[in-house]
Write a protein that holds these residues in place. Structure first.
Motif, PDB file in Angstrom:
ATOM      1  N   GLY A  68     -22.456 102.292 -31.028  1.00 48.62           N
ATOM      2  CA  GLY A  68     -23.583 101.474 -30.583  1.00 48.62           C
ATOM      3  C   GLY A  68     -23.206 100.596 -29.400  1.00 48.62           C
ATOM      4  O   GLY A  68     -22.129 100.752 -28.798  1.00 48.62           O
ATOM      5  N   GLY A  69     -24.088  99.664 -29.095  1.00 44.00           N
ATOM      6  CA  GLY A  69     -23.890  98.783 -27.941  1.00 44.00           C
ATOM      7  C   GLY A  69     -22.702  97.844 -28.135  1.00 44.00           C
ATOM      8  O   GLY A  69     -21.925  97.615 -27.210  1.00 44.00           O
ATOM      9  N   SER A  70     -22.549  97.315 -29.331  1.00 39.64           N
ATOM     10  CA  SER A  70     -21.468  96.352 -29.576  1.00 39.64           C
ATOM     11  C   SER A  70     -20.101  96.993 -29.365  1.00 39.64           C
ATOM     12  O   SER A  70     -19.229  96.421 -28.697  1.00 39.64           O
ATOM     13  N   GLU A  71     -19.924  98.185 -29.922  1.00 41.85           N
ATOM     14  CA  GLU A  71     -18.630  98.862 -29.754  1.00 41.85           C
ATOM     15  C   GLU A  71     -18.379  99.189 -28.287  1.00 41.85           C
ATOM     16  O   GLU A  71     -17.258  99.011 -27.777  1.00 41.85           O
ATOM     17  N   ALA A  72     -19.407  99.652 -27.587  1.00 46.15           N
ATOM     18  CA  ALA A  72     -19.237  99.994 -26.169  1.00 46.15           C
ATOM     19  C   ALA A  72     -18.842  98.754 -25.367  1.00 46.15           C
ATOM     20  O   ALA A  72     -17.949  98.813 -24.505  1.00 46.15           O
ATOM     21  N   ASP A  73     -19.484  97.615 -25.638  1.00 47.10           N
ATOM     22  CA  ASP A  73     -19.129  96.365 -24.945  1.00 47.10           C
ATOM     23  C   ASP A  73     -17.669  95.997 -25.224  1.00 47.10           C
ATOM     24  O   ASP A  73     -16.910  95.650 -24.320  1.00 47.10           O
ATOM     25  N   ASN A  74     -17.286  96.055 -26.500  1.00 46.07           N
ATOM     26  CA  ASN A  74     -15.908  95.724 -26.881  1.00 46.07           C
ATOM     27  C   ASN A  74     -14.909  96.619 -26.152  1.00 46.07           C
ATOM     28  O   ASN A  74     -13.921  96.148 -25.581  1.00 46.07           O
ATOM     29  N   ASN A 149     -31.447  90.656 -19.694  1.00 40.46           N
ATOM     30  CA  ASN A 149     -31.149  89.798 -20.835  1.00 40.46           C
ATOM     31  C   ASN A 149     -32.019  90.136 -22.053  1.00 40.46           C
ATOM     32  O   ASN A 149     -33.211  90.388 -21.919  1.00 40.46           O
ATOM     33  N   ASN A 150     -31.402  90.100 -23.231  1.00 45.49           N
ATOM     34  CA  ASN A 150     -32.112  90.505 -24.440  1.00 45.49           C
ATOM     35  C   ASN A 150     -33.069  89.436 -24.962  1.00 45.49           C
ATOM     36  O   ASN A 150     -33.961  89.741 -25.740  1.00 45.49           O
ATOM     37  N   GLU A 151     -32.900  88.201 -24.552  1.00 41.25           N
ATOM     38  CA  GLU A 151     -33.819  87.168 -25.043  1.00 41.25           C
ATOM     39  C   GLU A 151     -34.936  86.868 -24.052  1.00 41.25           C
ATOM     40  O   GLU A 151     -36.105  86.831 -24.421  1.00 41.25           O
ATOM     41  N   THR A 174     -21.426  96.553 -17.020  1.00 39.67           N
ATOM     42  CA  THR A 174     -22.707  95.946 -17.351  1.00 39.67           C
ATOM     43  C   THR A 174     -23.180  96.390 -18.730  1.00 39.67           C
ATOM     44  O   THR A 174     -23.111  97.573 -19.073  1.00 39.67           O
ATOM     45  N   ASP A 175     -23.627  95.416 -19.523  1.00 40.04           N
ATOM     46  CA  ASP A 175     -24.271  95.692 -20.799  1.00 40.04           C
ATOM     47  C   ASP A 175     -25.724  96.028 -20.461  1.00 40.04           C
ATOM     48  O   ASP A 175     -26.523  95.144 -20.146  1.00 40.04           O
ATOM     49  N   ALA A 176     -26.040  97.328 -20.504  1.00 33.42           N
ATOM     50  CA  ALA A 176     -27.384  97.788 -20.123  1.00 33.42           C
ATOM     51  C   ALA A 176     -28.200  98.159 -21.365  1.00 33.42           C
ATOM     52  O   ALA A 176     -29.108  98.988 -21.291  1.00 33.42           O
ATOM     53  N   ALA A 199     -28.771 103.540 -28.588  1.00 29.54           N
ATOM     54  CA  ALA A 199     -29.950 104.399 -28.779  1.00 29.54           C
ATOM     55  C   ALA A 199     -31.122 103.693 -29.460  1.00 29.54           C
ATOM     56  O   ALA A 199     -32.273 103.974 -29.151  1.00 29.54           O
ATOM     57  N   HIS A 200     -30.823 102.767 -30.389  1.00 31.79           N
ATOM     58  CA  HIS A 200     -31.949 102.214 -31.166  1.00 31.79           C
ATOM     59  C   HIS A 200     -32.809 101.228 -30.369  1.00 31.79           C
ATOM     60  O   HIS A 200     -33.827 100.756 -30.868  1.00 31.79           O
ATOM     61  N   LYS A 201     -32.415 100.942 -29.135  1.00 32.89           N
ATOM     62  CA  LYS A 201     -33.256 100.091 -28.290  1.00 32.89           C
ATOM     63  C   LYS A 201     -34.200 100.924 -27.425  1.00 32.89           C
ATOM     64  O   LYS A 201     -35.009 100.375 -26.694  1.00 32.89           O
TER      65      LYS A 201
HETATM   66  C1  LIG Z   1     -28.822  95.093 -29.252  1.00 34.26           C
HETATM   67  C2  LIG Z   1     -27.885  94.687 -28.175  1.00 34.26           C
HETATM   68  C3  LIG Z   1     -26.508  94.917 -28.294  1.00 34.26           C
HETATM   69  C4  LIG Z   1     -25.888  95.497 -29.535  1.00 34.26           C
HETATM   70  O1  LIG Z   1     -26.185  96.841 -29.698  1.00 34.26           O
HETATM   71  P1  LIG Z   1     -25.918  97.523 -31.144  1.00 34.26           P
HETATM   72  O2  LIG Z   1     -26.147  98.972 -30.915  1.00 34.26           O
HETATM   73  O3  LIG Z   1     -26.933  96.923 -32.066  1.00 34.26           O
HETATM   74  O4  LIG Z   1     -24.514  97.213 -31.515  1.00 34.26           O
HETATM   75  C5  LIG Z   1     -25.692  94.556 -27.246  1.00 34.26           C
HETATM   76  N1  LIG Z   1     -26.195  94.009 -26.129  1.00 34.26           N
HETATM   77  C6  LIG Z   1     -27.513  93.776 -25.965  1.00 34.26           C
HETATM   78  C7  LIG Z   1     -28.015  93.182 -24.708  1.00 34.26           C
HETATM   79  C8  LIG Z   1     -28.401  94.098 -26.990  1.00 34.26           C
HETATM   80  O5  LIG Z   1     -29.699  93.842 -26.847  1.00 34.26           O
END
Ligand SMILES: *Cc1c(COP(=O)(O)O)cnc(C)c1O
Length: 378
Positions: A68-74, A149-151, A174-176, A199-201
């Motif tokens: 997921g996104g968290s692992e990719a960022d890490n 930004n997510n918020e 970049t966290d996309a 994917a879930h976004k």
């Molecule tokens: C949801 C989100 C994540 C985390 O993604 P996961 O797949 O839930 O781990 C990371 N960065 C942003 C900006 C997000 O919105």
């Protein structure tokens, strides 16, 4: 029920579900196995990699599947830190309003001796590339700045940021996660070295994501084991999820333009309606924001009350901030754009997508107007 929390997660599309089902029923073999069905699964895996790479404008071998996104960022940040350390570069630049998957990884690196500079994002919630250029030093190992930004939904000038990084020879991640499938992305044009998506976004399954890493960027393993993902991410591939993600991303990219026009209209309708409430402050730039993102602070209210009363009216929304130990802390994103803690406590994030309707938006406007009035006791 009205779902207006698409930044938290999205419902899977029919296309993604069907793709997953076929992988579950027909391609459940291990892609590393040498017999014919295994090799067929391996072909399906390769096909998904190719399709995803086309959506991003990179090579298939630059795609690494993650959980997921968290692992990719890490993985992106820890890899860049390891590369930097070997070269004596121990400085990283980011922003104060990143996702916690980025901020907490940076905190960990700070404890290991890295120096972290967090750029100011100002009231608009948009990074200034000139300020970035000034912050770059000879020992800067990485710049990591989110795409959107997510918020508060603000979209960063990613092409300009990429150009500044490339000119200065600094790796750019970049966290996309909020942008993928919702904005047109091209990693080559924007000179991005590493990118995370989930994917879930974008109407794909949960628990699967991608780290794009440009050829030549040496990744650090977070998980040791087999030779999957060219030795950079061990573990038997989650083929159904990968196939579901590829189908969802392809669909989202194909329909991106028309969906974006439709959702932007809904967003602007919602912003216009909520602006009429007294003491309503829009968070983040009004125009340079994600098609579906609306985020307000309502003076003299509190997010818990807002969310509870909206839930009673069948509306799923968010405050944007993380719930810690049962109460809502003011969001670090809203503090980063200069909201005071008390104002930030009265935040409401509503995130729309192509399944929402103008009628739903009207219902949300009425419900929020009502709720704010009740909370203020007038
Ligand atoms: C949801 C989100 C994540 C985390 O993604 P996961 O797949 O839930 O781990 C990371 N960065 C942003 C900006 C997000 O919105």
């Amino acid at each position: 029920m009205i779902y207006a929390d698409h930044a938290a997660t999205t419902k899977m599309s029919e296309t993604a579900k069907l793709a997953m089902l076929s992988a579950i029923e027909e391609n459940w073999y291990n892609p590393s196995s040498l017999y014919t069905p295994g090799q067929q699964a391996s072909g399906v895996l390769m096909d998904a990699r190719v399709r995803i790479s086309r959506c991003l404008g990179c090579l298939p071998k630059e795609i690494y599947f993650t959980s997921g996104g968290s692992e990719a960022d890490n993985q992106a940040i820890l890899s860049a830190a390891a590369i930097g350390k070997r070269q004596g570069k121990m400085h990283i630049i980011s922003t104060a309003f990143e996702h916690h998957a980025v901020l907490h990884t940076l905190k960990k690196l700070e404890k290991e001796g890295f120096e972290i500079t967090l750029l100011d994002v100002g009231e608009s919630g948009i990074v200034d590339p000139n300020q970035l250029e000034k912050a770059i030093r000879p020992d800067t190992a990485l710049v990591t700045i989110m795409y959107a930004n997510n918020e508060i939904g603000t979209i960063q000038p990613i092409g300009e940021i990429g150009a500044v990084c490339r000119q200065n020879g600094v790796l750019f991640h970049t966290d996309a996660v909020q942008a993928a499938g919702h904005l047109p992305i091209n990693v080559k044009e924007d000179q991005i070295d590493m990118l995370s998506l989930s994917a879930h976004k974008f109407n794909g399954p949960k628990g699967i994501g991608v780290l794009y890493a440009k050829t030549g960027v040496f990744l650090t393993n977070l998980i040791e084991g087999g030779e999957q993902e060219r030795g950079k991410r061990a573990g038997t591939e989650n083929l159904p999820a990968i196939v579901g993600m590829a189908a969802a991303l392809e669909e989202a990219c194909a329909l991106q333009k028309e969906r974006s026009i439709y959702v932007t209209k809904l967003r602007d309708q919602l912003i216009a309606g909520l602006k009429k409430i007294s003491g309503a402050l829009l968070n983040g730039d009004e125009i340079r924001r994600l098609p579906g993102n609306v985020n307000f602070c309502f003076l003299d209210t509190e997010a818990e009350g807002l969310l509870l009363l909206l839930d009673n009216k069948g509306i799923c929304a968010s405050s944007g901030s993380a719930c810690t130990s049962g109460f809502l802390d003011p969001s670090h994103v809203l503090l980063a754009i200069g909201r005071d803690p008390q104002t930030a406590r009265g935040s409401l994030r509503l995130t729309l997508d192509y399944e929402n309707t103008p009628e739903e938006v009207e219902t949300i406007i009425e419900a929020v107007t009502d709720t704010v009035r009740i909370l203020r006791g007038c």
